[in-house]
Design a protein around this motif. Structure first.
Motif, PDB file in Angstrom:
ATOM      1  N   THR A 296       0.945  -0.772   0.140  1.00 15.57           N
ATOM      2  CA  THR A 296      -0.203  -0.093  -0.382  1.00 15.57           C
ATOM      3  C   THR A 296       1.243   1.232  -0.022  1.00 15.57           C
ATOM      4  O   THR A 296       1.642   1.388   0.853  1.00 15.57           O
ATOM      5  CB  THR A 296      -1.030   0.191   1.431  1.00 15.57           C
ATOM      6  N   VAL A 297       1.079   1.906  -1.303  1.00 15.26           N
ATOM      7  CA  VAL A 297       2.095   3.030  -1.111  1.00 15.26           C
ATOM      8  C   VAL A 297       0.548   4.267  -0.842  1.00 15.26           C
ATOM      9  O   VAL A 297      -0.068   4.490  -1.173  1.00 15.26           O
ATOM     10  CB  VAL A 297       2.265   3.293  -2.465  1.00 15.26           C
ATOM     11  N   SER A 298       0.924   5.010   0.602  1.00 18.61           N
ATOM     12  CA  SER A 298       0.560   5.769   1.261  1.00 18.61           C
ATOM     13  C   SER A 298       0.147   7.151  -0.075  1.00 18.61           C
ATOM     14  O   SER A 298       1.692   7.587  -0.084  1.00 18.61           O
ATOM     15  CB  SER A 298       0.800   6.169   2.376  1.00 18.61           C
ATOM     16  N   ILE A 299      -0.248   7.980   0.336  1.00 20.16           N
ATOM     17  CA  ILE A 299      -0.622   9.553  -0.121  1.00 20.16           C
ATOM     18  C   ILE A 299      -0.884  10.296   0.809  1.00 20.16           C
ATOM     19  O   ILE A 299      -2.018  10.446   1.862  1.00 20.16           O
ATOM     20  CB  ILE A 299      -1.954   9.635  -1.529  1.00 20.16           C
ATOM     21  N   LYS A 300       0.178  11.509   0.753  1.00 24.43           N
ATOM     22  CA  LYS A 300       0.339  12.451   1.562  1.00 24.43           C
ATOM     23  C   LYS A 300      -0.312  14.183   0.615  1.00 24.43           C
ATOM     24  O   LYS A 300       0.930  14.051   0.584  1.00 24.43           O
ATOM     25  CB  LYS A 300       1.698  12.771   2.754  1.00 24.43           C
ATOM     26  N   ARG A 538       7.766  16.439  10.444  1.00 23.26           N
ATOM     27  CA  ARG A 538       7.509  15.611  11.772  1.00 23.26           C
ATOM     28  C   ARG A 538       6.201  15.154  11.828  1.00 23.26           C
ATOM     29  O   ARG A 538       5.885  13.748  11.074  1.00 23.26           O
ATOM     30  CB  ARG A 538       6.771  16.644  13.188  1.00 23.26           C
ATOM     31  N   SER A 539       5.032  15.475  11.084  1.00 23.17           N
ATOM     32  CA  SER A 539       3.680  14.801  10.082  1.00 23.17           C
ATOM     33  C   SER A 539       4.006  14.142   9.090  1.00 23.17           C
ATOM     34  O   SER A 539       3.443  12.917   9.281  1.00 23.17           O
ATOM     35  CB  SER A 539       2.955  16.031   9.712  1.00 23.17           C
ATOM     36  N   PHE A 540       4.960  14.713   7.869  1.00 23.01           N
ATOM     37  CA  PHE A 540       5.281  13.112   7.221  1.00 23.01           C
ATOM     38  C   PHE A 540       6.446  12.599   7.634  1.00 23.01           C
ATOM     39  O   PHE A 540       6.280  11.667   7.106  1.00 23.01           O
ATOM     40  CB  PHE A 540       6.843  14.220   6.173  1.00 23.01           C
TER      41      PHE A 540
END
Length: 860
Positions: A296-300, A538-540
């Motif tokens: 699962t490649v996550s998208i930010k 930090r979020s990334f």
């Protein structure tokens, strides 16, 4: 003869293209076979090992970008290179988002040309003193990679500029793409020199390094990779014009987390993956995920912020306060409007000046009362388009000053030379309105900087004669096509292509009241101050850890060559069906059941002629005539076509329309399900499907005896998918009280009776065999799509139940390496046929043995 592109691909897949000369240091784990990770030198312990273990357990992040966050200068007296941190670099500022014990290493190019003889010494110096690993590219390679492919091909395309006319852009040049590949490989080599293990996190920045995930994943299959795109990502209609579109998409998908500035850019990327690669994505618990070969490649989606501390320190500097006083004195009695832009084709400087010109023309009373100061940052790459943009800017500015200026009044002040950072900050402080008019921009931080500078500090307020705690105001005019626009809800949003729109926004901003400007400012400052660069980093980082948390619980398989390389993640229990294992079980069992899907299993999905080959018919006939076997074709196809195709197989069973119709042998009658006799619901479903067929080009209806199917595989991908969602909702609504199930499959929406499915039919067939006193000791089930997953689930469940006096040999097998309820896989339909042919030969051999053992009558 191989084509040029094919030859290049083969070259990329060769060993020479991925020559990592320096091995990975201090690896705490090694992969001895696909998916099996063992401790290195288990059972031994030395001081050095414990030290390495300590280092590898430390949180390490490797930041990779086109340039290092350093300023380079050579001391002419000593001939030595001197380096200092670039305090304005985003790469340096993002460290504030990491914990204090995080080790950060940078990989990138230097802003200076280092002689080959000095490179080793410089590398050692930078690594020891700055934790920086420089990537040295030859001048020729850098020119083709950076100024060539990146700036002439990718940058215009990502900003929606197509090379329709040669004088507006360059056509695709494969030699430049080869340089892009070579440069990305060199970056990969440098990353491999500093990476300690696949526990390290690698964060790659921007479109200069979009191939890097593939080269890193090829070397370390479970490396943790994040990628953030700072530029826009174009719509699929634009991106699909790139000849190497799929290579770049596939490489990006080798990352674990891909970040974008806005939802629009992420949506465009997902649309490209869906249209060009056939991938599916969905949102779960607030996170967007893209399924890619079991991963699962996550998208930010999160825009970059600014460094508050850096700006506030400059605001408190005496030189800044002095410059603010100078500016306010020079422009006393006039309202200062400000623009700060890079000089390139997409920043809309000329359009901004035309709107300002229109404002002065329409509102004569504003003349000598407003001034536009336009600061032009030095261009990063010079080309014909940039030269034209500079000429247009100078020409329009000169025309405005000649038309509306006086000896004591200059409407447009154009600053087209580099100025110190504190002077730029001073203009932010003094300007009552800031205009960002770009026609396309990834993430422009100018509005954020302006808001913080207008808020000021206590020191700045004192120097300007303001009371401590006094209110502050600011006004922003922001283009709709800038990445920061969605986050600035209090700004005047404009279409930069509409000069009238921008001119009206300028007029409204100038005439807005104090209270309104204060409210707009406070709204912006709350957002900017809480969403700074540390928050972004930090979020990334947190999302990257979340995306990689299950890395070691999966089994890894590598697929493809060159830029088509990818890693398949599968369950640890999922493995290839070995023929010798199957043959052994087949020989040692005597009551066997074989269930086979048709399309995509024994018939290739891409085949135009769906009639089975004679070879396939012969194999199925051999298997079904074996008295120890019960063989069934379990398909969603209608009974008429299946019965006609397999008429030569006397003993073959057929379950048509997902088991609604069943025939045990050719000479047997078709049995239909007793669950449903009344099909009146078809009269409701068919008109609804017909409505969607008429409004969706490329779609059609397939009417079966027990079901009705709407196909949209030949429709526009996005529109077809959207219509399918609407149709599903529509059918569920009108068929709520009917005994049917509405399901969405691969490019289909199907309505069928409740209690009908491949899983249920397999359960019923096995149950019937048990009742007849023939408990199975061998079950083989092969399929390829979602409907076959029901079969796999049922068979696995039955095998572990108490239906059998002993546990049978169960082989649930899917076609293709992909996540599945099956425990085995085969590569393709050809391998299915070879497997069936192999076990058919065992049956034929058994028949011959049995025949030879029969008594023979001899003539007297």
């Amino acid at each position: 003869m191989l084509s040029k592109s094919c030859a290049n691909l083969l070259e990329l897949g060769s060993d020479n293209t991925m020559d990592f000369s320096t091995s990975v240091k201090s690896l705490p784990r090694v992969m001895t076979s696909p998916g099996i990770i063992n401790d290195l030198d288990e059972g031994t312990s030395t001081n050095e090992d414990s030290c390495s273990s300590k280092l590898s357990s430390q949180d390490r992040k490797i930041i990779v970008a086109d340039f290092l966050p350093l300023n380079s200068m050579k001391d002419q007296a000593t001939g030595q290179w001197c380096f200092t941190w670039d305090q304005d670099s985003l790469l340096l500022q993002l460290k504030d988002g990491f914990s204090s014990d995080t080790e950060v290493i940078y990989v990138g190019c230097l802003d200076a040309d280092i002689d080959i003889s000095e490179q080793e010494e410089v590398s050692q110096k930078l690594m020891e003193e700055y934790k920086c690993m420089p990537t040295f590219l030859s001048p020729e390679l850098f020119q083709m990679y950076y100024h060539g492919f990146c700036k002439q091909q990718l940058w215009p395309l990502f900003h929606y500029m197509l090379p329709i006319c040669l004088h507006k852009g360059d056509l695709f040049d494969r030699s430049l793409f080869q340089a892009y590949i070579s440069a990305n490989k060199k970056f990969a080599e440098k990353v491999m020199e500093v990476i300690n293990s696949d526990d390290d996190y690698v964060w790659i920045h921007d479109y200069y390094l979009m191939l890097l995930p593939t080269f890193l994943r090829k070397r370390l299959n479970q490396v943790k990779i994040g990628f953030f795109l700072h530029s826009p990502f174009p719509s699929s209609e634009i991106y699909r014009t790139l000849p190497v579109r799929e290579e770049i998409l596939k490489s990006l998908l080798n990352a674990d987390l891909i970040g974008f500035q806005t939802y629009d850019y992420a949506r465009h990327f997902l649309s490209c993956c869906s249209r060009m690669l056939g991938l599916h994505y969905e949102s779960k618990r607030g996170y967007i995920g893209l399924e890619y070969y079991g991963r699962t490649v996550s998208i930010k989606i999160l825009s970059v912020g600014i460094h508050m501390g850096r700006l506030q320190s400059v605001l408190n500097h005496p030189a800044t306060a002095s410059k603010v006083q100078e500016i306010e004195k020079n422009f006393k009695g006039k309202k200062l409007l400000l623009g700060v832009d890079d000089m390139d084709l997409f920043k809309g400087i000329s359009l901004k000046l035309l709107a300002f010109e229109l404002l002065l023309e329409r509102h004569p009373t504003l003349r000598e009362k407003i001034i536009l100061v336009q600061i032009v940052n030095p261009t990063r790459s010079m080309g014909k388009d940039v030269k034209e943009a500079i000429e247009d800017t100078l020409l329009i500015a000169e025309r405005i000053n000649n038309s509306y200026g006086t000896p004591s009044y200059e409407p447009v002040v154009l600053i087209d030379k580099p100025i110190p950072f504190h002077e730029k900050i001073a203009f932010y402080v003094a300007a009552e309105c800031c205009i960002v008019n770009a026609v396309r921009d990834g993430m422009n931080l100018v509005p954020y900087e302006y808001v913080v500078c207008r808020q000021g500090t206590e020191e700045m307020d004192k120097s300007r004669g303001f009371h401590v705690g006094s209110t502050h105001t600011s006004t922003l005019i922001v283009s709709e096509f800038v990445g920061c626009s969605p986050s600035l809800s209090g700004a005047f949003r404009v279409n930069p292509w509409s000069i009238e729109d921008v001119s009206d926004a300028l007029y409204r901003s100038i005439n807005s009241g104090e209270t309104e400007r204060q409210m707009r400012h406070e709204k912006h400052y709350r957002y900017v101050s809480t969403h700074d660069v540390a928050h972004w980093a930090r979020s990334f980082s947190q999302d990257l850890k979340r995306a990689c948390k299950d890395h070691y619980s999966w089994r890894c398989w590598t697929l493809g060559f060159g830029l088509n390389f990818r890693v398949l993640y599968l369950s640890p229990n999922f493995r290839k069906l070995m023929l010798n294992h199957l043959f052994s079980s087949y020989k040692n069992t005597h009551r066997r059941a074989i269930f086979l899907d048709y399309d995509g299993t024994i018939m290739p999905e891409a085949s135009v002629n769906k009639t089975p080959r004679q070879e396939t018919l012969s194999i199925l006939d051999s298997l079904s005539t074996d008295p120890n076997n019960t063989v069934f074709i379990v398909s969603g196809r209608g009974r008429a076509s299946l019965g006609e195709w397999f008429t030569s197989c006397e003993s073959l069973g057929i379950a048509a329309e997902h088991g609604y119709f069943i025939r045990w042998r050719k000479d047997a009658e078709w049995e239909s399900s007793s669950l449903l006799v009344d099909l009146d619901w078809l009269k409701i479903a068919e008109p609804v499907m017909q409505l969607y067929t008429e409004t969706t080009d490329g779609s059609y209806i397939e009417l079966k005896e027990s079901a009705i199917v709407w196909h949209y595989q030949y429709a526009d991908h996005d529109y077809g998918s959207c219509q399918a969602t609407e149709l599903l909702d529509h059918l569920e609504s009108v068929l709520t009280n009917e005994p049917v199930v509405v399901k969405r499959g691969q490019h289909i929406v199907e309505v069928k009776p409740q209690g009908i499915g491949k899983g249920l039919v397999v359960e019923n067939l096995i149950g019937t065999l048990n009742k007849c006193g023939k408990p199975l000791d061998f079950v083989l089930c092969i399929g390829d799509d979602r409907s076959d997953e029901d079969m796999f689930e049922s068979i696995n469940s039955i095998a572990s139940s108490n239906l059998f006096p002993f546990v049978p040999e169960v082989f649930a097998c899917t076609v293709g390496q992909k996540p599945s309820m099956a425990k085995y896989y085969v590569e393709d339909t050809d391998e299915v046929i070879r497997l069936l042919q192999g076990i058919a030969s065992v049956s034929n051999q058994e028949h011959r043995v049995t025949y030879n053992q029969l008594p023979i009558e001899r003539s007297s």
